[in-house]
Scaffold this active site. Sequence first.
Site, PDB file in Angstrom:
ATOM      1  N   HIS A 155      31.453  -9.111   9.755  1.00 55.79           N
ATOM      2  CA  HIS A 155      31.194  -8.382  11.004  1.00 55.79           C
ATOM      3  C   HIS A 155      30.483  -7.083  10.685  1.00 55.79           C
ATOM      4  O   HIS A 155      30.484  -6.627   9.542  1.00 55.79           O
ATOM      5  CB  HIS A 155      32.504  -8.071  11.740  1.00 55.79           C
ATOM      6  CG  HIS A 155      33.385  -7.102  10.990  1.00 55.79           C
ATOM      7  ND1 HIS A 155      34.119  -7.468   9.882  1.00 55.79           N
ATOM      8  CD2 HIS A 155      33.621  -5.786  11.170  1.00 55.79           C
ATOM      9  CE1 HIS A 155      34.770  -6.424   9.418  1.00 55.79           C
ATOM     10  NE2 HIS A 155      34.485  -5.374  10.167  1.00 55.79           N
TER      11      HIS A 155
ATOM     12  N   LYS B  65      42.654   2.695  11.807  1.00 53.44           N
ATOM     13  CA  LYS B  65      43.122   1.305  11.699  1.00 53.44           C
ATOM     14  C   LYS B  65      43.591   1.083  10.269  1.00 53.44           C
ATOM     15  O   LYS B  65      42.804   1.186   9.324  1.00 53.44           O
ATOM     16  CB  LYS B  65      41.994   0.327  12.045  1.00 53.44           C
ATOM     17  CG  LYS B  65      42.432  -1.126  11.984  1.00 53.44           C
ATOM     18  CD  LYS B  65      41.306  -2.055  12.454  1.00 53.44           C
ATOM     19  CE  LYS B  65      41.656  -3.507  12.214  1.00 53.44           C
ATOM     20  NZ  LYS B  65      40.584  -4.219  11.504  1.00 53.44           N
TER      21      LYS B  65
ATOM     22  N   HIS C  64      29.764  -6.714   6.694  1.00 53.81           N
ATOM     23  CA  HIS C  64      30.752  -6.717   5.617  1.00 53.81           C
ATOM     24  C   HIS C  64      31.907  -7.656   5.952  1.00 53.81           C
ATOM     25  O   HIS C  64      32.063  -8.092   7.087  1.00 53.81           O
ATOM     26  CB  HIS C  64      31.263  -5.294   5.350  1.00 53.81           C
ATOM     27  CG  HIS C  64      31.851  -4.611   6.552  1.00 53.81           C
ATOM     28  ND1 HIS C  64      31.081  -4.097   7.577  1.00 53.81           N
ATOM     29  CD2 HIS C  64      33.129  -4.374   6.911  1.00 53.81           C
ATOM     30  CE1 HIS C  64      31.864  -3.565   8.493  1.00 53.81           C
ATOM     31  NE2 HIS C  64      33.119  -3.723   8.133  1.00 53.81           N
TER      32      HIS C  64
ATOM     33  N   ASP D  20      30.669  -3.060  12.161  1.00 50.12           N
ATOM     34  CA  ASP D  20      31.590  -2.259  12.974  1.00 50.12           C
ATOM     35  C   ASP D  20      30.844  -1.766  14.205  1.00 50.12           C
ATOM     36  O   ASP D  20      29.689  -1.353  14.119  1.00 50.12           O
ATOM     37  CB  ASP D  20      32.116  -1.067  12.167  1.00 50.12           C
ATOM     38  CG  ASP D  20      33.011  -1.511  11.011  1.00 50.12           C
ATOM     39  OD1 ASP D  20      33.552  -2.634  11.062  1.00 50.12           O
ATOM     40  OD2 ASP D  20      33.158  -0.722  10.052  1.00 50.12           O
TER      41      ASP D  20
HETATM   42  O1  LIG Z   1      39.586  -3.806   4.467  1.00 52.79           O
HETATM   43  C1  LIG Z   1      38.406  -3.472   4.334  1.00 52.79           C
HETATM   44  O2  LIG Z   1      37.951  -3.059   3.271  1.00 52.79           O
HETATM   45  C2  LIG Z   1      37.470  -3.559   5.518  1.00 52.79           C
HETATM   46  C3  LIG Z   1      38.170  -3.591   6.843  1.00 52.79           C
HETATM   47  C4  LIG Z   1      37.197  -3.672   7.970  1.00 52.79           C
HETATM   48  O3  LIG Z   1      36.062  -4.006   7.787  1.00 52.79           O
HETATM   49  C5  LIG Z   1      37.603  -3.316   9.338  1.00 52.79           C
HETATM   50  O4  LIG Z   1      38.800  -3.116   9.586  1.00 52.79           O
HETATM   51  O5  LIG Z   1      36.694  -3.215  10.192  1.00 52.79           O
HETATM   52 FE   LIG Z   2      34.775  -3.399   9.405  1.00 53.82          FE
END
Ligand SMILES: O=C(O)CCC(=O)C(=O)O
Ligand SMILES: [Fe+2]
Length: 269
Positions: free
Chosen positions: A155, A136, A211, A157
């Site tokens: 959230h 992603k 995070h 992951d």
């Molecule tokens: O951009 C970030 O540092 C975190 C992105 C994120 O937490 C995610 O895509 O699940």
């Molecule tokens: Fe994330």
Amino acid sequence: MGIFPSHRSQDRTVVDRPAEGGWRGILQAPQKEKESYANDPSTGSFEGYGTKMTRNLDEKVEWVDYYFHFMSPPSRVNLDIWPKNPPSYRGVTVEYNGELLKITNKLLELLSEGLGLEGKVLKSCLGGDGIELEMKINMYPPCPQPQLALGVEPHTDMSALTLLVPNDVPGLQVWKDDNWVAVEYFPNALFVHVGDQIEVLSNGKYKSVLHRSLVSKERMRMSWAVFVVPPHETVIGPLPELIDEKNPAKYSTKTYAEYRYRKFNKIPQ
Ligand SMILES: O=C(O)CCC(=O)C(=O)O
Ligand SMILES: [Fe+2]
């Protein structure tokens, strides 16, 4: 190309930002080209280009565009959906995938041993060689009023692990000791999140990290998150080896598909 040439050095496995070219190629492409890659979550298809410039429950705008595609295993990969520009994207990303698989194996081995179990346990619970890697690519454009926006709302992951490489624009924060703590940027480093599936398998011995990410007024923030996940039909629950009378199971057992469905639809697990 590369806007981080100075960061490309000794250790390519951790240093290279393979998607950078792809990001620029696709996320800064004309709107029409982006739409030709658009995802369609309503059909369960998350691959391709997506955007989330919408308000969340806190009335903050999530200020992010992203590009999502499978990297591993080969049976899950649809190369037609991978960015075609720059032409090197495919080769570099295949190589990056190979390196991340090695790192994943090592991390899962160490995490298994940390639970007092044999090194192979966690990997085999996560589908063995069927384990999946999903790419992603997040792009957070400069935001005129950053205080009104979040990059990604708080959230955890749902993956087992997340292997993340950000650019040097600060923004990632983790929840620690009842505070949001900024994650310091380390050039050439890979950031590893423990995700929900490892928390469940370990019966809470390892915690999935809460995070969020912030956006910048001046600069574009980018991050490349690779989610390590089990195949959808894999049944995940606390490892029987960790459960006894004194340590009852703290989580229910279900397929990863069911877990995902509940998480996306905000249904309690
Ligand atoms: O951009 C970030 O540092 C975190 C992105 C994120 O937490 C995610 O895509 O699940
Ligand atoms: Fe994330």
